[in-house]
Design an enzyme around this catalytic site. Structure first.
Site, mmCIF file in Angstrom:
data_model
loop_
_atom_site.group_PDB
_atom_site.id
_atom_site.type_symbol
_atom_site.label_atom_id
_atom_site.label_comp_id
_atom_site.label_asym_id
_atom_site.label_seq_id
_atom_site.Cartn_x
_atom_site.Cartn_y
_atom_site.Cartn_z
ATOM 1 N N SER A 21 -21.255 0.015 -18.495
ATOM 2 C CA SER A 21 -20.045 -0.195 -17.689
ATOM 3 C C SER A 21 -19.005 -0.978 -18.482
ATOM 4 C CB SER A 21 -20.392 -0.943 -16.393
ATOM 5 O OG SER A 21 -21.111 -2.125 -16.685
ATOM 6 N N ASN A 108 -27.381 -10.245 -11.177
ATOM 7 C CA ASN A 108 -27.043 -9.804 -9.816
ATOM 8 C C ASN A 108 -26.127 -10.791 -9.097
ATOM 9 O OD1 ASN A 108 -28.746 -7.799 -10.543
ATOM 10 N ND2 ASN A 108 -30.409 -8.326 -9.137
ATOM 11 N N HIS A 154 8.930 13.230 16.870
ATOM 12 C CA HIS A 154 8.593 14.611 16.470
ATOM 13 C C HIS A 154 9.550 15.121 15.389
ATOM 14 C CE1 HIS A 154 6.278 14.767 20.319
ATOM 15 N NE2 HIS A 154 7.306 14.050 20.748
ATOM 16 N N SER A 275 15.527 17.946 -12.773
ATOM 17 C CA SER A 275 14.603 19.046 -13.001
ATOM 18 C C SER A 275 14.876 19.587 -14.398
ATOM 19 C CB SER A 275 14.844 20.128 -11.958
ATOM 20 O OG SER A 275 14.383 21.367 -12.457
ATOM 21 N N LYS A 281 19.386 19.069 -9.502
ATOM 22 C CA LYS A 281 18.378 18.305 -8.771
ATOM 23 C C LYS A 281 18.298 16.844 -9.169
ATOM 24 C CE LYS A 281 14.655 20.267 -7.630
ATOM 25 N NZ LYS A 281 13.808 20.679 -6.534
ATOM 26 N N ASN A 283 15.320 14.406 -8.234
ATOM 27 C CA ASN A 283 14.059 14.343 -7.487
ATOM 28 C C ASN A 283 13.601 12.904 -7.252
ATOM 29 O OD1 ASN A 283 13.977 17.168 -7.569
ATOM 30 N ND2 ASN A 283 12.977 17.118 -9.575
ATOM 31 N N GLU A 288 7.747 10.001 -4.174
ATOM 32 C CA GLU A 288 6.717 11.046 -4.070
ATOM 33 C C GLU A 288 5.391 10.557 -4.633
ATOM 34 O OE1 GLU A 288 8.359 15.244 -5.032
ATOM 35 O OE2 GLU A 288 9.638 13.837 -6.094
ATOM 36 N N TYR A 315 -30.125 -5.931 -4.557
ATOM 37 C CA TYR A 315 -29.264 -5.261 -5.532
ATOM 38 C C TYR A 315 -29.837 -3.898 -5.924
ATOM 39 C CZ TYR A 315 -26.786 -4.105 -9.791
ATOM 40 O OH TYR A 315 -26.029 -3.443 -10.733
ATOM 41 N N GLN A 320 -23.105 -0.784 -9.414
ATOM 42 C CA GLN A 320 -22.218 -0.829 -10.570
ATOM 43 C C GLN A 320 -21.006 0.099 -10.353
ATOM 44 O OE1 GLN A 320 -23.890 -1.148 -14.601
ATOM 45 N NE2 GLN A 320 -22.937 0.813 -15.043
ATOM 46 N N LYS A 323 -16.901 -0.750 -9.251
ATOM 47 C CA LYS A 323 -15.788 -1.345 -10.004
ATOM 48 C C LYS A 323 -14.613 -0.436 -10.296
ATOM 49 C CE LYS A 323 -18.978 -4.477 -12.000
ATOM 50 N NZ LYS A 323 -20.005 -3.683 -11.259
#
Ligand code: ARG
Length: 466
Positions: A21, A108, A154, A275, A281, A283, A288, A315, A320, A323
């Site tokens: 890890s 642990n 709505h 774009s 455009k 954007n 987003e 444990y 592990q 993370k």
């Protein structure tokens, strides 16, 4: 120092890389070193190991911290994780004494400790950024306090509201978010060392003094729980998911509002892109992306819930897997809060357009019904009259203010000349209830939000719990 496989012999390369890890948990190094120093000092105070040895340990750990910061620490995947990497480096530096650091400790309880300090740190940063984002909302609301816009249900134009009132709704959401993080902080603020691998340690440790040195509010009550618990990770992920959901809703509104169809706002060019194909455009990319990144944060919550659901005490190595998702959520949330606050700071509100939208949508229909109610019509009937009136106006292509009194009176004799005093301003002013959109109420809400935020920031600076 040998790798921890001990009696198991040498692991195949693929097993080493599958188990390691270190590629991501190296980011816990600072917390790991702080935890080890506090643990070592306690061991000396309790005469479990000699003061001289602890001096060497603490000195070595500090050097290691500096090495990592400089970027010349030799990370080794065969040492699996950050804890073993640091301990083996310590052995290279100070020899035998390094082997005493892990007395009365297990990885642990060590990893639980590191993660808890990490989460406390991240929560403090998160709440700080939430406060900044709230301040950006209040600034924008304050700068546009007279701007009227269409309120929707709505996504259909419903009733006029003040733009500031709409923004204050997000202030409230973020206020609840801050509360959720502060609450999660209290449960993360528990010191697990002394739990050992699972059953506690057979040494006269002083757990409370370690908690004090590391700034923890209390020590854990059950050793099995302390090493098996990841609720604090899940709570952080859950609070983050809810917060991202709020940011995503706001992001969605920014996307809508900046579209040519709405044209309510202009997002600064710094937060948009053109774009590569269509020159016209602009954007709203950051909004987003904020909306899009919410998906991965939800995913991280689901992942950790699923990892934990079948684990027997205490444990298990599965843990592990807590993370990467946690780090990803922390980074995503902090970045999104930052970018959204900046985006808001750069926003230009097109008051003419938001106002035009109000005039267009027969948004005073409810107010006309209320007008009839005041003249004695029961609300249901008034609603019916006005809905027929709207149907007529649509066919005629007229807004309410263009209808003649004669036209009004074809639908109800209760309509009189004063019907023309029903307008956007009167609709707003009429909603004079606490929490309503009347300008007076919104001014009060703004002032009270400012006070709340001021108080929260002062507490933050004084180093309150969070
Ligand atoms: N790398 C491990 C983790 O992140 C540390 C704890 C390992 N403990 C163990 N008994 N193998 O969970």
């Amino acid at each position: 120092m040998k790798s921890i496989r001990g009696r198991l012999g040498k692991a195949a390369d693929e097993v080493v890389s599958y188990s390691a890890s270190i590629a991501y948990d190296r980011r816990l190094y600072h917390y790991d070193i702080a935890g080890s120093i506090a643990h070592a000092r306690m061991l000396a105070r309790q005469k479990i190991i000699a003061a001289k040895e602890v001096q060497a340990i603490v000195g070595g750990l500090k050097e290691i911290g500096a090495e990592i910061e400089r970027g010349d620490f030799p990370f080794k995947p065969e040492m699996e994780d950050i804890h073993m990497n640091i301990e083996s480096r310590l052995a290279e530096k100070i020899g035998e004494a390094a082997g005493k650091l892990h007395t009365a400790r297990s990885r642990n309880d060590q990893v639980a400790l590191d993660l808890r300090i990490f989460i406390k740190d991240i929560i403090r940063q998160t709440v700080g950024r939430i406060r900044k984002m709230q301040a950006a909302l209040l600034d924008l609301a304050g700068d546009n306090r007279r701007v009227v816009m269409a309120g929707y249900t709505h996504l259909q134009p419903a009733q006029p509201v003040l733009f500031a009132h709409h923004l204050l709704a997000y202030f409230e959401m973020l206020e609840r978010d801050a509360g959720r993080f502060e609450d999660a902080y209290r449960r993360a603020d528990v010191m697990p060392l002394g739990s050992g691998a699972l059953a506690g340690v057979p040494y006269p440790v002083d757990r409370q003094s370690v908690a004090d040195e590391l700034g923890f509010g209390r020590i854990s009550a059950n050793s099995l729980d302390a090493v098996a618990d990841r609720d604090f990770v899940i709570e952080f992920q859950a609070a983050a998911s809810i917060c991202m959901m709020h940011l995503s809703r706001l992001a969605e509104e920014l996307v809508l509002w900046s579209s040519a169809e709405f044209d309510f706002i202009e997002i600064d060019a710094a937060y948009t892109t053109g774009s590569s194909l269509m020159p016209q455009k602009k954007n709203p990319d950051t909004a987003e992306l904020a909306r899009g990144k919410t998906g991965r944060v939800y995913g991280n919550l689901m992942a950790i819930l699923t990892v934990m659901k079948g684990l027997p005490l205490a444990y298990n190595r599965d843990m592990q897997e807590d993370k990467e998702g946690l780090f990803d959520t922390a980074d995503t949330l902090l970045a999104t809060l930052g970018i959204m606050a900046d985006t808001l700071g750069s926003l230009k509100v097109k008051a003419k357009n938001t106002g035009r939208a109000v005039a267009r949508g027969y948004m005073l229909a409810t107010d006309l019904a209320d007008y009839l109610v005041k003249k004695g019509e029961p609300f249901r009937k008034a609603h019916d009259i006005v809905s027929r009136l709207v149907g007529y106006a649509v066919v005629k292509g007229k807004t309410f203010d263009r209808l003649t009194l004669a036209e009004y009176r074809r639908f109800s004799r209760r309509f009189d000349k004063d019907v023309y005093s029903v307008n956007v301003a009167s609709a707003l002013t009429a909603r004079d209830v606490p929490g309503g959109t009347a300008p007076k109420q919104v001014a009060k809400a703004l002032a009270s939000a400012k006070r709340k935020l001021g108080k929260a920031s002062r507490q933050g600076q004084k180093g309150g719990a969070v």
